[in-house]
Design a protein around this motif. Structure first.
Motif, PDB file in Angstrom:
ATOM      1  N   GLY A 156      11.940   5.493   4.636  1.00  0.00           N
ATOM      2  CA  GLY A 156      13.124   5.022   5.347  1.00  0.00           C
ATOM      3  C   GLY A 156      12.795   4.617   6.767  1.00  0.00           C
ATOM      4  N   ALA A 163      14.153   2.871  10.689  1.00  0.00           N
ATOM      5  CA  ALA A 163      15.293   2.802  11.599  1.00  0.00           C
ATOM      6  C   ALA A 163      16.223   1.676  11.145  1.00  0.00           C
ATOM      7  N   PRO A 164      17.530   1.795  11.398  1.00  0.00           N
ATOM      8  CA  PRO A 164      18.493   0.819  10.861  1.00  0.00           C
ATOM      9  C   PRO A 164      18.117  -0.640  11.081  1.00  0.00           C
ATOM     10  N   VAL A 170      15.272  -1.721   8.937  1.00  0.00           N
ATOM     11  CA  VAL A 170      15.629  -1.971   7.535  1.00  0.00           C
ATOM     12  C   VAL A 170      15.889  -3.467   7.363  1.00  0.00           C
ATOM     13  N   GLU A 230      24.910  -0.540  13.158  1.00  0.00           N
ATOM     14  CA  GLU A 230      23.829   0.003  12.341  1.00  0.00           C
ATOM     15  C   GLU A 230      24.180  -0.007  10.858  1.00  0.00           C
ATOM     16  N   VAL A 236      21.928  -2.174   8.204  1.00  0.00           N
ATOM     17  CA  VAL A 236      21.358  -1.465   7.061  1.00  0.00           C
ATOM     18  C   VAL A 236      21.807  -2.118   5.757  1.00  0.00           C
ATOM     19  N   VAL A 278      14.995   1.620   2.854  1.00  0.00           N
ATOM     20  CA  VAL A 278      16.021   2.593   3.227  1.00  0.00           C
ATOM     21  C   VAL A 278      15.664   3.931   2.588  1.00  0.00           C
ATOM     22  N   THR A 317      15.899   6.853   7.401  1.00  0.00           N
ATOM     23  CA  THR A 317      16.973   6.066   8.011  1.00  0.00           C
ATOM     24  C   THR A 317      18.102   6.973   8.472  1.00  0.00           C
ATOM     25  N   TYR A 369      16.906   9.204  11.446  1.00  0.00           N
ATOM     26  CA  TYR A 369      16.888   8.412  12.678  1.00  0.00           C
ATOM     27  C   TYR A 369      18.306   8.253  13.237  1.00  0.00           C
TER      28      TYR A 369
END
Length: 232
Positions: free
Chosen positions: A51, A53-54, A57, A174, A178, A188, A192, A195
């Protein structure tokens, strides 16, 4: 005399005022180290592959469809985000322009160095280490007070224009990136979520340690002795 940590505050300065606010050499070094560490943290999370960070992604999802690395996508996406600053009337700084390049290059270098990690414990360690390092890096570069990153500026600008809270705007952004990244095949996972939950508290906890005090020095009255000096 050093300034108490609790009394150090972030100031909303224009680009010229940021450069004239004092302690510039220290702030430049702090900003650069912070941005490099930020890019390294993103690369560690990519290596962990549990996963991202947004925003990453979304970047990783885009990178699966174009002949670009994740870092290169990050750089290009940053300048697209900066276009949104124009109607929001956000004020850029040196860190605003340095952010995309330093993050993108250091992220790609870290990804190349770390390579593919197979063991689950090793992958989780990379993910957790990436989140912790990102909180530290955020406090460093934000505390240097040389401008916001493109995505941070988008968040603060939207909050100011809409009257919504920063937390609500950040959550909305975010969630949107995502979902967009997920639709494009972005990475993801539990990283994620970790974070999203941890980066705010981590940055807030460490920010007072690294916020450079830019308050104007006390005026010296002509004929008076300088503080700490004995003119006897």
């Amino acid at each position: 005399m050093s300034t108490p940590l609790a009394s150090r505050t972030l100031q909303d300065l224009g680009p010229v005022a940021q450069l004239r606010a004092g302690h510039l050499p220290r702030r430049l070094v702090q900003m650069t180290v912070g941005l490099v560490c930020y890019g390294v943290s993103l690369g560690l999370m990519v290596g962990g592959a549990v996963g991202l960070a947004p925003w990453d992604v979304l970047h990783s999802g885009i990178a699966t469809h174009v002949p670009l690395t994740l870092g290169q996508v990050l750089i290009l996406a940053s300048f697209v985000v900066l276009l949104a600053w124009i109607p929001l009337r956000e004020r850029p700084g040196l860190a605003t322009l340095a952010n995309p390049f330093v993050l993108g290059l250091s992220a790609d270098a870290t990804i190349a160095l770390v390579g593919q990690v197979d063991g689950l414990l090793d992958r989780v360690a990379l993910m957790v280490g990436g989140v912790l390092l990102c909180g530290f890096a955020s406090a460093l570069y934000i505390g240097a007070q040389l401008g916001r990153g493109p995505r941070d500026g988008l968040m603060t600008g939207l909050a100011r224009r809409t009257g919504l809270s920063l937390r609500l705007v950040r959550t909305g952004l975010e969630v949107a990136v995502v979902l967009g990244g997920l639709a494009l095949g972005g990475i993801v996972g539990v990283g994620t979520l970790l974070y999203a939950l941890a980066i705010g508290p981590l940055t807030q906890a460490m920010l007072p340690l690294f916020t450079v005090d830019l308050r104007a020095p006390r005026a010296v009255v002509p004929g008076a002795s300088a503080p700490g000096r004995d003119d006897g």
